[in-house]
Design a protein around this motif. Sequence first.
Motif, short mmCIF file in Angstrom:
data_model
loop_
_atom_site.label_atom_id
_atom_site.label_comp_id
_atom_site.label_asym_id
_atom_site.label_seq_id
_atom_site.Cartn_x
_atom_site.Cartn_y
_atom_site.Cartn_z
N VAL A 21 7.42 -87.81 54.91
CA VAL A 21 7.01 -86.66 54.04
C VAL A 21 8.21 -85.85 53.29
N GLY A 22 8.10 -85.83 52.04
CA GLY A 22 9.20 -85.09 51.34
C GLY A 22 8.89 -83.65 50.79
N ILE A 23 9.57 -82.76 51.20
CA ILE A 23 9.39 -81.40 50.54
C ILE A 23 10.35 -81.29 49.37
N GLU A 24 10.03 -80.75 48.16
CA GLU A 24 10.71 -80.45 47.17
C GLU A 24 10.36 -78.97 46.64
N GLY A 25 11.39 -78.11 46.44
CA GLY A 25 11.33 -76.86 46.25
C GLY A 25 10.82 -76.39 44.71
N ASN A 26 11.44 -77.31 43.90
CA ASN A 26 11.43 -77.11 42.53
C ASN A 26 9.91 -78.01 41.96
N LEU B 270 9.35 -89.00 59.67
CA LEU B 270 10.44 -88.18 59.42
C LEU B 270 9.96 -87.08 58.26
N LEU B 271 10.29 -85.83 58.46
CA LEU B 271 10.05 -84.74 57.50
C LEU B 271 11.47 -84.40 56.63
N ASP B 272 11.56 -84.71 55.39
CA ASP B 272 12.81 -84.49 54.61
C ASP B 272 12.36 -83.15 53.87
N CYS B 273 13.15 -82.37 54.22
CA CYS B 273 12.79 -80.74 54.01
C CYS B 273 13.34 -80.54 52.52
N THR B 274 14.15 -81.41 52.09
CA THR B 274 14.98 -81.33 50.56
C THR B 274 14.88 -82.82 50.22
N LEU B 275 14.12 -83.01 49.44
CA LEU B 275 13.78 -84.51 48.83
C LEU B 275 14.60 -84.99 47.95
N GLY B 276 15.12 -83.88 46.78
CA GLY B 276 15.97 -84.24 45.85
C GLY B 276 15.52 -85.78 45.21
N LEU B 277 16.56 -86.45 44.94
CA LEU B 277 16.19 -87.74 44.33
C LEU B 277 15.36 -88.80 45.29
N GLY C 215 22.43 -84.47 36.53
CA GLY C 215 21.08 -84.10 35.94
C GLY C 215 20.23 -83.18 37.09
N LEU C 216 20.53 -83.36 38.42
CA LEU C 216 19.71 -82.79 39.42
C LEU C 216 20.03 -81.40 39.56
N ARG C 217 21.18 -80.92 39.20
CA ARG C 217 21.71 -79.68 39.64
C ARG C 217 20.87 -78.42 38.65
N LYS C 218 20.25 -78.89 37.57
CA LYS C 218 19.40 -77.84 36.67
C LYS C 218 18.37 -77.60 37.62
N LEU C 219 17.62 -78.47 38.44
CA LEU C 219 16.25 -78.62 39.03
C LEU C 219 16.65 -78.29 40.36
N ALA C 220 17.76 -78.44 41.09
CA ALA C 220 18.13 -78.06 42.32
C ALA C 220 17.77 -76.54 42.76
N VAL C 221 17.18 -76.64 44.00
CA VAL C 221 17.08 -75.31 44.70
C VAL C 221 18.02 -75.01 45.77
N HIS C 222 18.92 -73.82 45.42
CA HIS C 222 20.03 -73.40 46.24
C HIS C 222 19.81 -72.32 47.18
N ASP C 223 18.60 -72.79 47.81
CA ASP C 223 18.36 -71.79 49.21
C ASP C 223 19.54 -71.95 50.35
#
Length: 270
Positions: free
Chosen positions: A125-130, A100-107, A198-206
């Motif tokens: 594999v988890g991708i995180e943009g921040n 699995l490729l998780d493109c928006t890993l988050g928490l 708590g996540l919203r400050k670090l979240a990527v909004h693409d």
Amino acid sequence: MIVSTSARTNERLEEKARQAAVELGCPFVKRNKRSVASLQAEYGADCLIVAKSRLEFYASDANEPFFFHPNSASFRVKRLLRGEIDPFIEAAGLQPGMTLLDCTLGLASDSIAASYIAGAAGRVVGIEGNPVLAYIIKHGLSEWESPLSDLNEAMKRIHVVSGSYQNILRSLPNQSFDVVYFDPMFTKPILASEGIAGLRKLAVHDELIEETIQEACRVAKQRIVLKDHYQSSRFSELGFKQHIRPTSLFHFGTMEVEKKESGGSVTNKE
């Protein structure tokens, strides 16, 4: 952003904080018994605190820190251990040994559940943009100790990549993962969601676009999965089959991919 240590520090914590500062490309500041609020006021910046058991991110405009905790993932793994159904696992069609490729890993809650199901023979594999969030989650997954050994093993198997999922998808070979997963910031926020503030400050909004979905279809062997608010227009706009869950505020959408052996072109199954 600056990096410092907890108030009760030692040489090991200071070294860990200095290393975090180097990896994240930001200044290390000695704590010197100052409060986090004092550090934030003096440097006018967010603050990453390296504590004994976890990393804590203090946004300059927040009262409480953000830190990694498996939260709902621990309950989900326990339910899976009892043989119960997990909506994400069901939507993704995950089985032991799959990738699995998780493109928006988050928490990382979905990736943790996926890693448990995929097992040691699989790969998540988890991708995180921040980069800050990627750093916190990567260390949390490897360092958090739960009484549940299956949860610990699942967390430690996840490989975290910091970067743009758009760029990373373009760099991957054809059919390199069984499932590609997207969980973008919801078009309609679910304000009651635990931990989301708590996540919203670090979240990527693409915004998720058609070109990215086409890349995901190229990379996936079997299926693309989208998680979004039940009223989101992304499902229909991007061509996903929306799976209705009457009692849930979020739904999953799936897109089956069929690879033609002559060159890897993609068609979506109805």
